[in-house]
Design a protein around this motif. Structure first.
Motif, mmCIF file in Angstrom:
data_model
loop_
_atom_site.group_PDB
_atom_site.id
_atom_site.type_symbol
_atom_site.label_atom_id
_atom_site.label_comp_id
_atom_site.label_asym_id
_atom_site.label_seq_id
_atom_site.Cartn_x
_atom_site.Cartn_y
_atom_site.Cartn_z
ATOM 1 N N ALA A 379 14.107 -9.249 8.053
ATOM 2 C CA ALA A 379 12.826 -9.372 8.762
ATOM 3 C C ALA A 379 12.798 -10.637 9.613
ATOM 4 O O ALA A 379 12.221 -10.668 10.703
ATOM 5 N N SER A 380 13.445 -11.678 9.126
ATOM 6 C CA SER A 380 13.480 -12.948 9.848
ATOM 7 C C SER A 380 14.447 -12.884 11.030
ATOM 8 O O SER A 380 14.141 -13.335 12.133
ATOM 9 N N LEU A 381 15.607 -12.278 10.800
ATOM 10 C CA LEU A 381 16.610 -12.166 11.871
ATOM 11 C C LEU A 381 16.089 -11.343 13.044
ATOM 12 O O LEU A 381 16.439 -11.590 14.197
ATOM 13 N N LEU A 382 15.246 -10.345 12.710
ATOM 14 C CA LEU A 382 14.760 -9.423 13.755
ATOM 15 C C LEU A 382 13.354 -9.779 14.245
ATOM 16 O O LEU A 382 12.731 -9.008 14.974
ATOM 17 N N ALA A 383 12.853 -10.931 13.835
ATOM 18 C CA ALA A 383 11.442 -11.264 14.083
ATOM 19 C C ALA A 383 11.027 -11.174 15.551
ATOM 20 O O ALA A 383 9.903 -10.785 15.858
ATOM 21 N N LEU A 384 11.935 -11.501 16.466
ATOM 22 C CA LEU A 384 11.528 -11.541 17.879
ATOM 23 C C LEU A 384 11.193 -10.155 18.420
ATOM 24 O O LEU A 384 10.418 -10.024 19.364
ATOM 25 N N GLU A 385 11.779 -9.111 17.815
ATOM 26 C CA GLU A 385 11.479 -7.745 18.271
ATOM 27 C C GLU A 385 9.983 -7.462 18.162
ATOM 28 O O GLU A 385 9.382 -6.934 19.091
ATOM 29 N N ASP A 386 9.403 -7.802 17.023
ATOM 30 C CA ASP A 386 7.949 -7.629 16.835
ATOM 31 C C ASP A 386 7.188 -8.612 17.698
ATOM 32 O O ASP A 386 6.235 -8.274 18.381
ATOM 33 N N GLU A 387 7.644 -9.843 17.593
ATOM 34 C CA GLU A 387 6.915 -10.942 18.198
ATOM 35 C C GLU A 387 6.736 -10.748 19.707
ATOM 36 O O GLU A 387 5.696 -11.049 20.262
ATOM 37 N N TRP A 388 7.747 -10.250 20.367
ATOM 38 C CA TRP A 388 7.719 -10.160 21.836
ATOM 39 C C TRP A 388 7.540 -8.735 22.342
ATOM 40 O O TRP A 388 7.779 -8.444 23.507
ATOM 41 N N GLU A 389 7.101 -7.850 21.452
ATOM 42 C CA GLU A 389 6.953 -6.447 21.813
ATOM 43 C C GLU A 389 6.109 -6.247 23.063
ATOM 44 O O GLU A 389 6.415 -5.408 23.911
ATOM 45 N N GLU A 390 5.055 -7.029 23.181
ATOM 46 C CA GLU A 390 4.121 -6.862 24.302
ATOM 47 C C GLU A 390 4.518 -7.672 25.528
ATOM 48 O O GLU A 390 3.834 -7.621 26.545
ATOM 49 N N GLU A 391 5.578 -8.449 25.405
ATOM 50 C CA GLU A 391 5.955 -9.348 26.516
ATOM 51 C C GLU A 391 6.763 -8.567 27.547
ATOM 52 O O GLU A 391 7.967 -8.420 27.417
ATOM 53 N N LYS A 392 6.087 -8.132 28.580
ATOM 54 C CA LYS A 392 6.736 -7.268 29.586
ATOM 55 C C LYS A 392 7.883 -7.980 30.304
ATOM 56 O O LYS A 392 8.872 -7.362 30.677
ATOM 57 N N ASP A 393 7.741 -9.291 30.509
ATOM 58 C CA ASP A 393 8.727 -10.002 31.327
ATOM 59 C C ASP A 393 9.837 -10.647 30.509
ATOM 60 O O ASP A 393 10.655 -11.385 31.046
ATOM 61 N N GLN A 394 9.841 -10.387 29.203
ATOM 62 C CA GLN A 394 10.854 -10.997 28.361
ATOM 63 C C GLN A 394 11.984 -10.009 28.093
ATOM 64 O O GLN A 394 11.776 -8.968 27.476
ATOM 65 N N LYS A 395 13.193 -10.348 28.568
ATOM 66 C CA LYS A 395 14.338 -9.507 28.233
ATOM 67 C C LYS A 395 14.844 -9.914 26.852
ATOM 68 O O LYS A 395 15.149 -11.090 26.639
ATOM 69 N N LEU A 396 14.926 -8.945 25.958
ATOM 70 C CA LEU A 396 15.434 -9.221 24.612
ATOM 71 C C LEU A 396 16.378 -8.101 24.196
ATOM 72 O O LEU A 396 16.041 -6.929 24.272
ATOM 73 N N LYS A 397 17.578 -8.521 23.805
ATOM 74 C CA LYS A 397 18.549 -7.553 23.325
ATOM 75 C C LYS A 397 18.933 -7.982 21.917
ATOM 76 O O LYS A 397 19.144 -9.174 21.670
ATOM 77 N N VAL A 398 18.994 -7.016 21.002
ATOM 78 C CA VAL A 398 19.368 -7.353 19.626
ATOM 79 C C VAL A 398 20.614 -6.562 19.248
ATOM 80 O O VAL A 398 20.651 -5.342 19.396
ATOM 81 N N ILE A 399 21.629 -7.277 18.814
ATOM 82 C CA ILE A 399 22.884 -6.635 18.413
ATOM 83 C C ILE A 399 23.060 -6.846 16.915
ATOM 84 O O ILE A 399 23.075 -7.990 16.439
ATOM 85 N N LYS A 400 23.169 -5.729 16.176
ATOM 86 C CA LYS A 400 23.335 -5.837 14.717
ATOM 87 C C LYS A 400 24.782 -5.551 14.355
ATOM 88 O O LYS A 400 25.352 -4.569 14.814
ATOM 89 N N LEU A 401 25.335 -6.395 13.526
ATOM 90 C CA LEU A 401 26.727 -6.228 13.092
ATOM 91 C C LEU A 401 26.727 -5.975 11.585
ATOM 92 O O LEU A 401 26.448 -6.880 10.787
ATOM 93 N N ALA A 402 27.034 -4.743 11.208
ATOM 94 C CA ALA A 402 26.953 -4.359 9.802
ATOM 95 C C ALA A 402 27.986 -5.114 8.970
ATOM 96 O O ALA A 402 29.160 -5.208 9.350
ATOM 97 N N GLY A 403 27.546 -5.670 7.867
ATOM 98 C CA GLY A 403 28.449 -6.307 6.911
ATOM 99 C C GLY A 403 28.896 -7.710 7.309
ATOM 100 O O GLY A 403 29.736 -8.295 6.627
ATOM 101 N N ILE A 404 28.359 -8.241 8.396
ATOM 102 C CA ILE A 404 28.769 -9.586 8.840
ATOM 103 C C ILE A 404 27.784 -10.619 8.290
ATOM 104 O O ILE A 404 26.584 -10.545 8.531
ATOM 105 N N SER A 405 28.322 -11.596 7.571
ATOM 106 C CA SER A 405 27.448 -12.582 6.934
ATOM 107 C C SER A 405 27.045 -13.688 7.901
ATOM 108 O O SER A 405 27.563 -13.797 9.014
ATOM 109 N N HIS A 406 26.150 -14.514 7.418
ATOM 110 C CA HIS A 406 25.605 -15.640 8.188
ATOM 111 C C HIS A 406 26.704 -16.538 8.765
ATOM 112 O O HIS A 406 26.591 -17.012 9.892
ATOM 113 N N MET A 407 27.761 -16.763 7.978
ATOM 114 C CA MET A 407 28.859 -17.612 8.440
ATOM 115 C C MET A 407 29.965 -16.822 9.132
ATOM 116 O O MET A 407 30.586 -17.301 10.069
#
Ligand code: NAG
Length: 439
Positions: A379-407
């Motif tokens: 929920a924290s890693l993806l927070a900007l998706e919710d946060e900026w949902e209404e921001e028409k002028d904000q380009k946001l791309k989210v790439i998820k990598l399965a099984g890849i840890s923080h480090m």
């Protein structure tokens, strides 16, 4: 938290094979957007020097005795030196790393008699590994830097590093934050210098973990015209936008630096003192009021109960700075207008609820795991998706990598390839300012 677990790094380093491929000859160097790396907490070396005001808690920590090896100016590497993994030295390390909130000046400061500095600002040198005498087991951004260099990037020419004193954070408006704001000013200078030295090409900011929170603050604390002129793109790796439950574990019971031999209680006070750790407490929007994050026989704490939690674990000193400096700041996650790419790991078991027994917070809890990158909750890693949902002028791309840890995100081949792909795509965007302005 999110301060680097040393042993995890050992394993990750051994497992990851850096893709040594031929240097690309197709890229035209002066067209490259300069890249600036902003590391996470604990992701760069930090030096210290002890003055006569330093009061060692034990004879062993006496400034003449430990460490023996210092440079002419008395400086030595405080973060990181694997020697501190030996229990008696862990205490010396912890007391020197501890920072204090001074209510009179409303700011944090070092322990008396401890001076600290970050070296080689602007270079990637101090981000490669944390202890150069044990390069491989303490490697940090080395593999990422090598991959970026294969695109034709060169250190201090069009590839830069922004190390900082990661114990300090930033504060909400109206509160001084000397160390953190000085870092933001230096980072701003570095962005401008990097762009100016590369034909006015705006930079690509690439952050890891906590570095992403600093980078977003840099953008939002400068005018839109500045962002547009100097920043082409912001790539945030593993950014904990909404904090992490793992941070509550660190505050309650300490975090053993990822090393089984270290007693977490030896470093708990130091970790509690860190302002940046307080910044990473679970944020209300990602962790709803009805979800308990910490459960004890007598109580339960959600993200709405952080002050009560800090009091109950015995760290009441943290409540005032948390409520006045941190809470108002984390409520805002404003969209900077600069295009943002978040690259995050998922599908790695991540602490979601901590269950403490009758023995209290000194004993490690039972942990119930959920989705995330092993350190930061999804929920924290993806927070900007919710946060900026209404921001028409904000380009946001989210790439998820399965099984890849923080480090692992900094070392795994698949992840490095994805990051490099992103940097290459940004560089090949022909609508970029240098071409557009030459038309
Ligand atoms: C930026 O460039 C100026 C002028 O060359 C120099 O004095 C300054 O130290 C540089 N700052 C950073 C952070 O690179």
């Amino acid at each position: 938290m999110v301060r680097l677990p040393v042993v995890m790094m050992v394993i990750a380093t051994m497992a990851a094979v850096v893709p040594y491929t031929c240097r690309s000859i197709t890229t035209n160097n002066h067209r490259l957007h300069p890249v600036i790396l902003v590391p996470g907490a604990g992701g760069n070396q930090l030096e210290a020097r002890l003055t006569s005001d330093y009061k060692a808690s034990s004879w062993l920590c006496n400034r003449w005795l430990y460490p023996l090896k210092k440079d002419e100016g008395g400086w030595f590497r405080l973060w990181f030196d694997v020697g501190v993994l030996l229990a008696p030295l862990t205490e010396c390390f912890a007391e020197r790393m501890t920072i204090y909130y001074d209510r009179d000046v409303d700011d944090y400061r070092n322990a008396p008699g401890v001076e600290t500095r970050v070296t080689q600002f602007g270079s990637t040198q101090s981000l490669l590994c944390l202890d150069p005498s044990l390069k491989h087991i303490t490697s940090y951004m080395e593999a990422l830097v090598e991959s970026i260099q294969q695109l034709g990037y060169k250190d201090s020419q069009n590839l830069f590093g922004a190390p900082y004193d990661f114990r300090y954070g930033l504060a909400s408006e109206g509160h001084p934050s000397y160390v953190g704001s000085t870092f933001l000013e230096n980072l701003k200078q570095l962005v401008e210098n990097a762009s100016n030295a590369n034909g006015g090409n705006p930079v690509i900011l690439v952050s890891h973990s906590l570095g992403g929170l600093f980078a977003l603050q840099l953008l939002n604390r400068n005018p839109p015209s500045w962002r547009k002129q100097y920043v082409k793109h912001f790539i945030a790796l593993s950014a904990p936008w909404g904090g992490a439950v793992d941070e509550m574990l660190t505050f309650a019971s300490g975090n053993a630096l990822g090393v089984p031999l270290v007693n977490p209680l030896l470093v708990r006070n130091e970790q509690r003192s860190s302002e940046s750790n307080l910044w990473l407490m679970p944020r209300r929007k990602q962790f709803p009021v009805e979800t308990p994050l910490v459960v004890t026989p007598d109580s339960a704490y959600s993200s709405f109960d952080i002050s009560r939690f800090l009091t109950d674990i015995g760290f009441e000193e943290g409540v005032y700075p948390y409520e006045t400096r941190i809470m108002p700041m984390v409520e805002e996650l404003a969209a900077p207008g600069v295009p943002v790419t978040c690259i995050v790991g998922n599908g790695v078991p991540t602490a979601e609820t901590l269950y403490y027994g009758e023995d209290g917070f000194d004993k490690q809890p039972e942990i119930v795991y959920g989705d995330g990158d092993g350190t930061v909750n999804i929920a924290s890693l993806l927070a900007l998706e919710d946060e900026w949902e209404e921001e028409k002028d904000q380009k946001l791309k989210v790439i998820k990598l399965a099984g890849i840890s923080h480090m692992d995100i900094l070392k795994d081949d698949k992840s490095l390839a994805r990051i490099i792909d992103e940097i290459t795509t940004i560089n090949s965007d022909i609508s970029s300012s240098s071409l557009a302005s030459s038309l």
